[in-house]
Design an enzyme around this catalytic site. Structure first.
Site, PDB file in Angstrom:
ATOM      1  N   ALA A   9     -15.288  -9.890   0.270  1.00 31.57           N
ATOM      2  CA  ALA A   9     -15.071  -9.180   1.082  1.00 31.57           C
ATOM      3  C   ALA A   9     -16.342  -8.456   1.052  1.00 31.57           C
ATOM      4  O   ALA A   9     -17.540  -8.329   0.123  1.00 31.57           O
ATOM      5  CB  ALA A   9     -13.644  -7.783   0.276  1.00 31.57           C
ATOM      6  N   LEU A  10     -16.857  -7.497   2.452  1.00 36.12           N
ATOM      7  CA  LEU A  10     -17.917  -6.491   2.148  1.00 36.12           C
ATOM      8  C   LEU A  10     -17.349  -5.330   1.358  1.00 36.12           C
ATOM      9  O   LEU A  10     -16.809  -4.425   1.216  1.00 36.12           O
ATOM     10  CB  LEU A  10     -18.676  -6.282   3.246  1.00 36.12           C
ATOM     11  CG  LEU A  10     -18.954  -7.435   4.055  1.00 36.12           C
ATOM     12  CD1 LEU A  10     -18.764  -7.905   5.650  1.00 36.12           C
ATOM     13  CD2 LEU A  10     -20.315  -8.025   3.796  1.00 36.12           C
ATOM     14  N   GLU A  35     -15.883 -17.677  10.952  1.00 40.94           N
ATOM     15  CA  GLU A  35     -14.546 -16.966  10.948  1.00 40.94           C
ATOM     16  C   GLU A  35     -14.314 -17.118  12.207  1.00 40.94           C
ATOM     17  O   GLU A  35     -14.244 -16.265  12.942  1.00 40.94           O
ATOM     18  CB  GLU A  35     -15.135 -15.530  10.165  1.00 40.94           C
ATOM     19  CG  GLU A  35     -15.407 -14.746   9.263  1.00 40.94           C
ATOM     20  CD  GLU A  35     -15.142 -14.153   8.538  1.00 40.94           C
ATOM     21  OE1 GLU A  35     -14.411 -13.025   9.535  1.00 40.94           O
ATOM     22  OE2 GLU A  35     -14.893 -13.479   7.491  1.00 40.94           O
ATOM     23  N   HIS A  79     -12.186 -13.713  13.320  1.00 40.14           N
ATOM     24  CA  HIS A  79     -12.715 -13.106  14.055  1.00 40.14           C
ATOM     25  C   HIS A  79     -13.131 -12.162  15.355  1.00 40.14           C
ATOM     26  O   HIS A  79     -14.234 -12.268  15.847  1.00 40.14           O
ATOM     27  CB  HIS A  79     -13.857 -12.160  12.711  1.00 40.14           C
ATOM     28  CG  HIS A  79     -14.072 -11.458  12.716  1.00 40.14           C
ATOM     29  ND1 HIS A  79     -13.503 -10.135  11.414  1.00 40.14           N
ATOM     30  CD2 HIS A  79     -14.936 -10.210  13.962  1.00 40.14           C
ATOM     31  CE1 HIS A  79     -14.164  -8.600  12.090  1.00 40.14           C
ATOM     32  NE2 HIS A  79     -15.017  -9.100  13.171  1.00 40.14           N
ATOM     33  N   ASP A  90      -8.485  -9.243  13.503  1.00 40.42           N
ATOM     34  CA  ASP A  90      -8.507 -10.689  12.611  1.00 40.42           C
ATOM     35  C   ASP A  90      -7.458 -11.137  13.103  1.00 40.42           C
ATOM     36  O   ASP A  90      -6.313 -10.900  12.532  1.00 40.42           O
ATOM     37  CB  ASP A  90      -8.242 -10.932  10.745  1.00 40.42           C
ATOM     38  CG  ASP A  90      -9.890 -10.528  10.449  1.00 40.42           C
ATOM     39  OD1 ASP A  90     -10.800 -10.862  11.202  1.00 40.42           O
ATOM     40  OD2 ASP A  90     -10.031 -10.312   9.116  1.00 40.42           O
ATOM     41  N   SER A 149     -19.084  -3.744   6.547  1.00 42.62           N
ATOM     42  CA  SER A 149     -18.254  -4.527   7.257  1.00 42.62           C
ATOM     43  C   SER A 149     -17.562  -4.045   8.385  1.00 42.62           C
ATOM     44  O   SER A 149     -17.004  -2.474   8.395  1.00 42.62           O
ATOM     45  CB  SER A 149     -16.614  -4.480   6.479  1.00 42.62           C
ATOM     46  OG  SER A 149     -15.644  -5.173   7.363  1.00 42.62           O
ATOM     47  N   HIS A 206     -14.846  -4.330   9.963  1.00 42.51           N
ATOM     48  CA  HIS A 206     -13.780  -3.778  10.393  1.00 42.51           C
ATOM     49  C   HIS A 206     -13.595  -2.238  10.179  1.00 42.51           C
ATOM     50  O   HIS A 206     -12.602  -1.798  10.329  1.00 42.51           O
ATOM     51  CB  HIS A 206     -12.787  -4.408   9.059  1.00 42.51           C
ATOM     52  CG  HIS A 206     -12.408  -5.965  10.127  1.00 42.51           C
ATOM     53  ND1 HIS A 206     -11.248  -6.088  11.234  1.00 42.51           N
ATOM     54  CD2 HIS A 206     -12.829  -6.744   9.360  1.00 42.51           C
ATOM     55  CE1 HIS A 206     -11.010  -7.547  10.630  1.00 42.51           C
ATOM     56  NE2 HIS A 206     -12.123  -7.851   9.719  1.00 42.51           N
TER      57      HIS A 206
END
Ligand SMILES: [Zn+2]
Length: 269
Positions: A130-131, A188, A191, A145, A136, A138
């Protein structure tokens, strides 16, 4: 009395300074250059290890992806799957196309995350998975995702289909296999990120990472292109040179910052 006047002056100035602090981040960036608020807003924001999302500008127009899925073209893993309202229509169109191409096995597993949620993920899973909050995509509300109920995206037809088709709907594959040295994020295939048309198509045609595309715009400054019979002019301005007077008066346009120092105006011509 003579002593009170300077004390009073310092006191009043102190109150003025606290209220109108001229040295806040809003007015000046770290180089001491004036900012334009638009730099930190829009669909073309570059978010990575170097350029975090500014929490102040997080989109407020979030809607639940479940409510957009009235036809059950896909599955949503969590009830509170939020996306920015203006990407609802292109996302629906993408999923509708998938459905007509025989795919109803997409699984939306993540979308918008608040700084709070991102912090939790980072603390729970660590920097490998995780960031930190703000770093991120997100946190933007423009990324999703999308997995498959049939297996890993890299092995399934769903993964192949997504990588082939997102571009036509304003989305990009943000972390491709051949760009990990630029994005600094592992491959990814699930994403996707909304950047809008014609940018997604230009990114695809030139095999750019978003990092490379922003650099390209900065170098070119003006680009003429045509997508689906629509002509576009893309103009890149340094925020120092930008003013609202430069916006077209009688044409449809979108405007976005690059999260660094640039402002990109995309005009339908
Ligand atoms: Zn993601």
């Amino acid at each position: 009395m003579k002593k009170i006047i300077p004390i009073l002056f310092v006191f009043i100035f102190g109150i003025w300074f606290v209220i109108n602090n001229p040295f806040t981040e809003e007015n000046y960036n770290t180089n001491g250059q004036p900012n334009h608020e638009q730099v930190y807003q829009g669909d073309l924001l570059l978010v990575n290890h170097d350029f975090p999302v500014k929490e102040k500008y997080i989109l407020k127009d979030l809607v639940n992806a479940l409510q957009t899925n009235t036809n059950n073209y896909y599955t949503v893993l969590y009830n509170n799957t939020l996306i920015s309202e203006h990407i609802k229509a292109p996302f629906e169109a993408l999923m509708e196309q998938a459905y007509y191409d025989g795919i109803s096995t997409f699984l939306v597993s993540s979308s918008f995350r608040s700084f709070e949620e991102q912090k939790k993920l980072y603390n729970e899973y660590g920097s490998e998975s995780a960031l930190p909050a703000g770093y991120s995509e997100h946190n933007l509300g423009l990324s999703l995702d999308i997995g498959s109920t049939q297996g890993r995206m890299e092995d399934t037809f769903e993964g192949q289909w997504l990588a082939e088709n997102v571009w036509h709907y304003g989305f990009i594959m943000r972390y491709p296999e051949n760009k990990t040295h630029i994005t600094k994020i592992k491959y990814e295939p699930w994403h996707i990120r909304y950047v809008g048309l014609p940018h997604s198509v230009l990114i695809r045609e030139n095999d750019f990472a978003l990092e490379e595309y922003i650099e390209f715009l900065k170098e070119e400054q003006i680009i003429h292109t045509s997508v689906n019979g629509q002509d576009y002019i893309i103009k890149y301005y340094d925020s120092e040179q930008f003013s609202e007077d430069l916006l077209p008066k009688n044409q449809t346009y979108t405007i976005s910052g690059d999260n660094q120092s640039g402002i990109i105006v995309t005009i339908e011509n």
